[in-house]
Design a protein around this motif. Structure first.
Motif, PDB file in Angstrom:
ATOM      1  N   ARG A  85       3.166  10.110 -11.416  1.00  0.00           N
ATOM      2  CA  ARG A  85       1.849  10.552 -11.896  1.00  0.00           C
ATOM      3  C   ARG A  85       1.014   9.361 -12.376  1.00  0.00           C
ATOM      4  N   SER A  86       1.660   8.390 -13.016  1.00  0.00           N
ATOM      5  CA  SER A  86       0.901   7.219 -13.492  1.00  0.00           C
ATOM      6  C   SER A  86       0.375   6.403 -12.321  1.00  0.00           C
ATOM      7  N   TRP A  87       1.147   6.301 -11.238  1.00  0.00           N
ATOM      8  CA  TRP A  87       0.644   5.594 -10.057  1.00  0.00           C
ATOM      9  C   TRP A  87      -0.598   6.289  -9.526  1.00  0.00           C
ATOM     10  N   TRP A  88      -0.579   7.606  -9.476  1.00  0.00           N
ATOM     11  CA  TRP A  88      -1.731   8.368  -8.985  1.00  0.00           C
ATOM     12  C   TRP A  88      -2.938   8.144  -9.896  1.00  0.00           C
ATOM     13  N   GLU A  89      -2.711   8.233 -11.194  1.00  0.00           N
ATOM     14  CA  GLU A  89      -3.803   8.058 -12.159  1.00  0.00           C
ATOM     15  C   GLU A  89      -4.379   6.647 -12.127  1.00  0.00           C
ATOM     16  N   GLN A  90      -3.559   5.642 -11.819  1.00  0.00           N
ATOM     17  CA  GLN A  90      -4.013   4.250 -11.756  1.00  0.00           C
ATOM     18  C   GLN A  90      -4.513   3.862 -10.366  1.00  0.00           C
ATOM     19  N   ASP A  91      -4.557   4.823  -9.446  1.00  0.00           N
ATOM     20  CA  ASP A  91      -5.013   4.577  -8.075  1.00  0.00           C
ATOM     21  C   ASP A  91      -4.098   3.594  -7.342  1.00  0.00           C
ATOM     22  N   LEU A  92      -2.811   3.627  -7.658  1.00  0.00           N
ATOM     23  CA  LEU A  92      -1.832   2.773  -6.977  1.00  0.00           C
ATOM     24  C   LEU A  92      -1.190   3.476  -5.786  1.00  0.00           C
ATOM     25  N   VAL A  93      -1.450   4.751  -5.651  1.00  0.00           N
ATOM     26  CA  VAL A  93      -0.941   5.521  -4.521  1.00  0.00           C
ATOM     27  C   VAL A  93      -2.103   6.309  -3.937  1.00  0.00           C
ATOM     28  N   ARG A  94      -2.136   6.373  -2.629  1.00  0.00           N
ATOM     29  CA  ARG A  94      -3.209   7.052  -1.907  1.00  0.00           C
ATOM     30  C   ARG A  94      -2.608   7.939  -0.824  1.00  0.00           C
ATOM     31  N   VAL A  95      -3.460   8.642  -0.107  1.00  0.00           N
ATOM     32  CA  VAL A  95      -2.981   9.451   1.010  1.00  0.00           C
ATOM     33  C   VAL A  95      -3.351   8.846   2.357  1.00  0.00           C
ATOM     34  N   HIS A 121       0.865  -1.176   0.000  1.00  0.00           N
ATOM     35  CA  HIS A 121       0.000   0.000   0.000  1.00  0.00           C
ATOM     36  C   HIS A 121       0.904   1.228   0.000  1.00  0.00           C
ATOM     37  N   GLN A 122       0.906   1.932  -1.104  1.00  0.00           N
ATOM     38  CA  GLN A 122       1.782   3.089  -1.251  1.00  0.00           C
ATOM     39  C   GLN A 122       1.007   4.364  -0.982  1.00  0.00           C
ATOM     40  N   LEU A 123       1.499   5.140  -0.020  1.00  0.00           N
ATOM     41  CA  LEU A 123       0.917   6.441   0.259  1.00  0.00           C
ATOM     42  C   LEU A 123       1.806   7.513  -0.343  1.00  0.00           C
ATOM     43  N   THR A 124       1.226   8.660  -0.594  1.00  0.00           N
ATOM     44  CA  THR A 124       2.019   9.770  -1.112  1.00  0.00           C
ATOM     45  C   THR A 124       2.426  10.669   0.039  1.00  0.00           C
ATOM     46  N   GLY A 125       3.650  11.118  -0.034  1.00  0.00           N
ATOM     47  CA  GLY A 125       4.149  12.103   0.916  1.00  0.00           C
ATOM     48  C   GLY A 125       4.250  13.452   0.230  1.00  0.00           C
ATOM     49  N   ASN A 126       4.675  14.446   0.971  1.00  0.00           N
ATOM     50  CA  ASN A 126       4.779  15.782   0.396  1.00  0.00           C
ATOM     51  C   ASN A 126       5.821  15.850  -0.726  1.00  0.00           C
ATOM     52  N   HIS A 127       6.820  14.982  -0.712  1.00  0.00           N
ATOM     53  CA  HIS A 127       7.816  15.009  -1.786  1.00  0.00           C
ATOM     54  C   HIS A 127       7.221  14.496  -3.098  1.00  0.00           C
ATOM     55  N   GLU A 128       6.499  13.376  -3.058  1.00  0.00           N
ATOM     56  CA  GLU A 128       5.843  12.872  -4.274  1.00  0.00           C
ATOM     57  C   GLU A 128       4.755  13.826  -4.739  1.00  0.00           C
ATOM     58  N   ALA A 129       4.040  14.407  -3.799  1.00  0.00           N
ATOM     59  CA  ALA A 129       2.930  15.299  -4.141  1.00  0.00           C
ATOM     60  C   ALA A 129       3.404  16.483  -4.975  1.00  0.00           C
ATOM     61  N   GLN A 130       4.655  16.890  -4.816  1.00  0.00           N
ATOM     62  CA  GLN A 130       5.182  17.992  -5.611  1.00  0.00           C
ATOM     63  C   GLN A 130       5.142  17.681  -7.104  1.00  0.00           C
ATOM     64  N   TYR A 131       5.253  16.402  -7.447  1.00  0.00           N
ATOM     65  CA  TYR A 131       5.246  16.005  -8.854  1.00  0.00           C
ATOM     66  C   TYR A 131       3.834  15.745  -9.381  1.00  0.00           C
ATOM     67  N   LEU A 132       2.859  15.717  -8.492  1.00  0.00           N
ATOM     68  CA  LEU A 132       1.479  15.476  -8.898  1.00  0.00           C
ATOM     69  C   LEU A 132       0.755  16.767  -9.233  1.00  0.00           C
TER      70      LEU A 132
END
Length: 162
Positions: free
Chosen positions: A109-119, A74-85
Motif C-alpha cells: 500500500r505504501s508503494w502505491w501511495e508513493q507512486d512507486l508502483v503503477r499499472v 519500474h514496478q507494476l501491480t498485478g492482480n495479486h498485489e491489487a488484492q491488498y490495495l
C-alpha cells in the motif's frame, strides 16, 4: 548521463525469491544492494506475491531495487498485489501460507501511495513505443504511464531497447 540500452521485462514472480535473484544476477544486477547495471532498466509486471515459498523476501528484494535504482526499476501491480490495495483487504481467500501479513500488505500500500508502483509503463521501441502492463504488451503507444485499474495476468517478452 545515464543511457539505458537494455530493458528486461520480468513476469510473474509469485513468491519465488531464488529465481528472481538468479534472473537479476544473470542481467548483471546486484540483489544484495539493489543496484542495476547502468545500461539496464527493469520492468516487473506484477504478481510478486503468492504461491511461492518467500513472498516477503521478494518484496524486500524489490524494495531494495526501488530504493537503490529509482527510475530504472519500474514496478507494476498485478492482480495479486491489487488484492491488498482494495479497501477491506483481499477479495480472495488465499491459502494461509500465501497470505501476506499486515507489515507486507502495508508495504504494498505504501508503494502505491508513493507512486512507486503503477499499472502501465512505456518502453521506448522503434516507432512510438510499447505500453507494458500486467495484461501484456501493446506496441504503438506514445510515452505515458498510468495508475488505472490492474488487469488479469499475462507474461511478456524481454527485448533490447533501441
Amino acid at each position: 548521463m545515464l543511457v539505458v540500452t537494455r530493458t528486461a521485462i520480468i513476469g510473474d514472480v509469485g513468491g519465488h525469491l531464488a529465481e528472481l535473484e538468479a534472473a537479476l544476477t544473470d542481467l548483471g544486477a546486484d540483489p544484495a544492494t539493489g543496484t542495476l547495471p547502468e545500461d539496464l532498466e527493469v520492468v516487473q509486471l506484477g504478481d510478486l506475491v503468492h504461491r511461492g515459498p518467500d513472498s516477503p523476501g521478494v518484496l524486500a528484494l524489490v524494495a531494495r531495487f526501488l530504493d537503490a535504482s529509482p527510475g530504472r526499476w519500474h514496478q507494476l501491480t498485478g492482480n495479486h498485489e491489487a488484492q491488498y490495495l482494495r479497501p477491506g483487504g483481499p477479495a480472495f481467500d488465499w491459502p494461509a501460507q500465501d497470505r501476506l501479513d499486515d507489515e507486507h500488505a502495508d508495504l504494498l500500500r505504501s508503494w502505491w501511495e508513493q507512486d512507486l508502483v503503477r499499472v502501465a509503463h512505456h518502453v521506448p521501441t522503434p516507432g512510438p513505443g510499447t505500453l507494458v502492463t500486467h495484461a501484456g504488451v501493446t506496441p504503438g503507444f506514445a510515452s505515458w504511464s498510468t495508475r488505472a485499474s490492474p488487469r488479469p495476468a499475462c507474461r511478456a517478452p524481454t527485448w533490447p531497447t533501441p
